[in-house]
Design a protein around this motif. Structure first.
Motif, short mmCIF file in Angstrom:
data_model
loop_
_atom_site.label_atom_id
_atom_site.label_comp_id
_atom_site.label_asym_id
_atom_site.label_seq_id
_atom_site.Cartn_x
_atom_site.Cartn_y
_atom_site.Cartn_z
N ALA A 111 81.15 60.33 54.90
CA ALA A 111 82.41 60.31 55.62
C ALA A 111 82.37 61.25 56.81
O ALA A 111 82.85 60.92 57.90
N ASP A 112 81.77 62.42 56.60
CA ASP A 112 81.66 63.37 57.72
C ASP A 112 80.82 62.80 58.85
O ASP A 112 81.17 62.91 60.02
N GLU A 113 79.71 62.17 58.42
CA GLU A 113 78.79 61.65 59.44
C GLU A 113 79.41 60.48 60.22
O GLU A 113 79.23 60.36 61.41
N LEU A 114 80.11 59.65 59.47
CA LEU A 114 80.59 58.41 60.09
C LEU A 114 81.95 58.54 60.77
O LEU A 114 82.27 57.77 61.67
N SER A 115 82.74 59.48 60.30
CA SER A 115 84.10 59.52 60.81
C SER A 115 84.28 60.48 61.99
O SER A 115 85.38 60.62 62.51
N THR A 116 83.26 61.18 62.35
CA THR A 116 83.39 62.03 63.53
C THR A 116 83.37 61.11 64.75
O THR A 116 82.31 60.74 65.25
N GLY A 117 84.56 60.69 65.19
CA GLY A 117 84.69 59.63 66.18
C GLY A 117 84.24 60.06 67.57
O GLY A 117 84.98 60.63 68.33
N ARG A 118 83.03 59.74 67.84
CA ARG A 118 82.55 59.96 69.19
C ARG A 118 82.09 58.63 69.77
O ARG A 118 81.68 57.74 69.03
N GLU A 119 82.14 58.55 71.08
CA GLU A 119 81.81 57.31 71.76
C GLU A 119 80.37 56.86 71.47
O GLU A 119 80.11 55.68 71.19
N GLU A 120 79.45 57.84 71.50
CA GLU A 120 78.04 57.50 71.26
C GLU A 120 77.85 56.94 69.84
O GLU A 120 77.09 56.00 69.62
N ARG A 121 78.57 57.57 68.93
CA ARG A 121 78.42 57.15 67.54
C ARG A 121 78.93 55.72 67.34
O ARG A 121 78.32 54.92 66.65
N ILE A 122 80.04 55.42 68.02
CA ILE A 122 80.59 54.07 67.89
C ILE A 122 79.62 53.04 68.48
O ILE A 122 79.38 51.98 67.90
N GLN A 123 79.05 53.40 69.61
CA GLN A 123 78.08 52.48 70.22
C GLN A 123 76.86 52.31 69.31
O GLN A 123 76.33 51.20 69.16
N ALA A 124 76.43 53.43 68.75
CA ALA A 124 75.29 53.37 67.83
C ALA A 124 75.63 52.52 66.60
O ALA A 124 74.79 51.76 66.10
N LEU A 125 76.87 52.66 66.14
CA LEU A 125 77.31 51.85 64.99
C LEU A 125 77.31 50.36 65.33
O LEU A 125 76.93 49.53 64.51
N GLU A 126 77.76 50.06 66.53
CA GLU A 126 77.75 48.66 66.97
C GLU A 126 76.34 48.09 66.91
O GLU A 126 76.11 46.97 66.44
N GLN A 127 75.40 48.88 67.40
CA GLN A 127 73.99 48.43 67.36
C GLN A 127 73.49 48.34 65.93
O GLN A 127 72.77 47.40 65.56
N ALA A 128 73.89 49.30 65.13
CA ALA A 128 73.44 49.31 63.73
C ALA A 128 74.01 48.11 62.98
O ALA A 128 73.33 47.52 62.12
N LEU A 129 75.24 47.75 63.30
CA LEU A 129 75.86 46.60 62.64
C LEU A 129 75.08 45.31 62.94
O LEU A 129 74.99 44.42 62.09
N GLU A 130 74.55 45.26 64.13
CA GLU A 130 73.76 44.08 64.51
C GLU A 130 72.48 43.97 63.67
O GLU A 130 71.97 42.88 63.45
N LEU A 131 71.99 45.13 63.22
CA LEU A 131 70.74 45.14 62.46
C LEU A 131 70.93 44.85 60.97
O LEU A 131 69.95 44.65 60.25
N LEU A 132 72.16 44.86 60.57
CA LEU A 132 72.41 44.63 59.13
C LEU A 132 72.09 43.19 58.74
O LEU A 132 72.25 42.28 59.57
N PRO A 133 71.67 42.99 57.50
CA PRO A 133 71.50 41.61 57.02
C PRO A 133 72.83 40.85 57.03
O PRO A 133 73.90 41.48 57.06
N VAL A 134 72.73 39.55 56.96
CA VAL A 134 73.90 38.68 57.13
C VAL A 134 75.00 39.02 56.14
O VAL A 134 76.16 39.20 56.52
#
Lengths: 183, 184
Positions: A111-134
């Motif tokens: 929660a600490d890692e994911l909820s620290t709302g920064r712009e870079e993190r959100i962009q990184a999350l967007e990219q990471a979501l693309e890498l997830l299996p279907v």
């Protein structure tokens, strides 16, 4: 935005108008569910159309006692998408392909890692979501974007609520790993 | 176990992801309703086509059930009769079919004296030609025999009886008739 009850009542009274209300309420949601499973935009549109046709033509068979209208519609959309992907790429749908070496992390740390709302993190999350299996992407979408409960997701994908909860935890761990690797 | 994994970052990332997704085409709804109407029409057509075809199929099936039902019964009767015919000795069968004079050799008086049997056909034949009764009187042993054995007896002694009859009536059997019976 109409509620499910209003939509169903309108469909009973005036089917064309009720169908338009249903489309207005669920068109984008169905598209997002299918898009989380199917990558190609053209395929997403075709499958969205197929799913909505199925919804509109079988709306009489919907029983509110079995679940919400949203759950019923998402189930139809999910099955359409999964059946399409199975025909295209059957290997991707395996549930065993994500049990890779993921470090064990506590929920608080995640929660600490994911909820620290920064712009870079959100962009990184967007990219990471693309890498997830279907299936992982679908679960994340249903839970975080469509705001479905664990029970509803379980009903949609045909699993238990416990299994969905466990699976969501794994997905979060995986996202954390992907973010760490990218960082 | 209903643990919440609320995470604003993930929600935001997903929101951005789907917001960036291209919207559905403008004529999406028109295409959708057109496809829906087409599907409804097809379903109606299917309903219209299905019922007459079901009725026709049912009629044909009924006919097929009724038609062969009579043939097997007929065949069953034939199958029942055939073994009985086959069980009868050919010698016993011959007097009834090919040679008419043989059965008339059964003695009329002996038949009267003997207890009645359950086959009236032979009795009728015996009554019909009572003039041949004296021939059978000469052999009283036949009286005590059952009907079937008497037929066998007649068949076995057919030649003797024939010669006796021919002597009695002085009208020998024609040669052509004898040839026919020999062939059969």
């Amino acid at each position: 935005m109409c509620t499910d009850k209003e939509i169903l009542q309108t469909i009973d009274a005036n089917p064309p108008q009720g169908q338009r209300l249903l489309l207005a309420a669920y068109q984008q949601r169905v598209q997002s569910v299918i898009a989380s499973v199917v990558g190609n935009i053209k395929d997403v549109e075709d499958l969205t159309q197929e799913a909505l046709i199925t919804v509109l033509s079988t709306i009489d068979s919907y029983k509110p006692s079995r679940g919400t209208l949203a759950t019923w519609i998402y189930t139809i959309a999910y099955r359409k998408a999964v059946s399409f992907v199975r025909q295209q790429r059957p290997v991707i749908l395996s549930f065993d392909d994500t049990d890779t070496a993921v470090p064990s992390i506590s929920d608080e740390q995640l929660a600490d890692e994911l909820s620290t709302g920064r712009e870079e993190r959100i962009q990184a999350l967007e990219q990471a979501l693309e890498l997830l299996p279907v299936h992982d992407r679908l679960l994340i979408t249903l839970y975080y974007y469509q705001d479905c409960s664990l029970a509803e997701i379980a009903s949609i994908i045909g699993a238990t609520a416990n299994a969905v909860s466990h699976r969501l935890r794994r997905i979060r761990e995986k996202l954390y790993t992907l973010l760490t690797i990218n960082a | 176990m209903q643990e919440k994994f609320s995470d604003t970052d993930i929600r935001e990332a997903l929101r951005r992801h789907f917001a960036a997704m291209p919207p559905l085409s403008d004529d999406f709804n028109d295409k959708l309703f057109a496809a829906l109407n087409r599907k409804k029409r097809q379903r109606k057509m299917r309903r219209l086509i299905i019922w007459p075809s079901i009725a026709a199929a049912a009629t044909v099936a009924l006919l097929l059930m009724l038609l062969p039902a009579s043939e097997p019964q007929h065949n069953a009767v034939i199958a029942q009769v055939q073994p009985e015919v086959a069980n009868q000795s050919p010698k016993a069968a011959q007097p009834e079919t090919s040679e008419e004079p043989a059965p008339v050799a059964i003695p009329h008086k002996a038949e009267r004296k003997a207890p009645r049997h359950s086959e009236p056909a032979t009795q009728k034949v015996a009554h019909a030609e009572p003039e041949l009764a004296p021939v059978a009187e000469e052999e009283p042993a036949v009286e005590a025999q059952p009907f079937r054995s008497r037929i066998d007896y007649v068949a076995a002694n057919r030649d003797n009886m024939r010669s006796r009859i021919s002597e009695q009536f002085e009208t020998p059997f024609s040669s052509s008739n004898n040839e026919k019976t020999d062939k059969s």
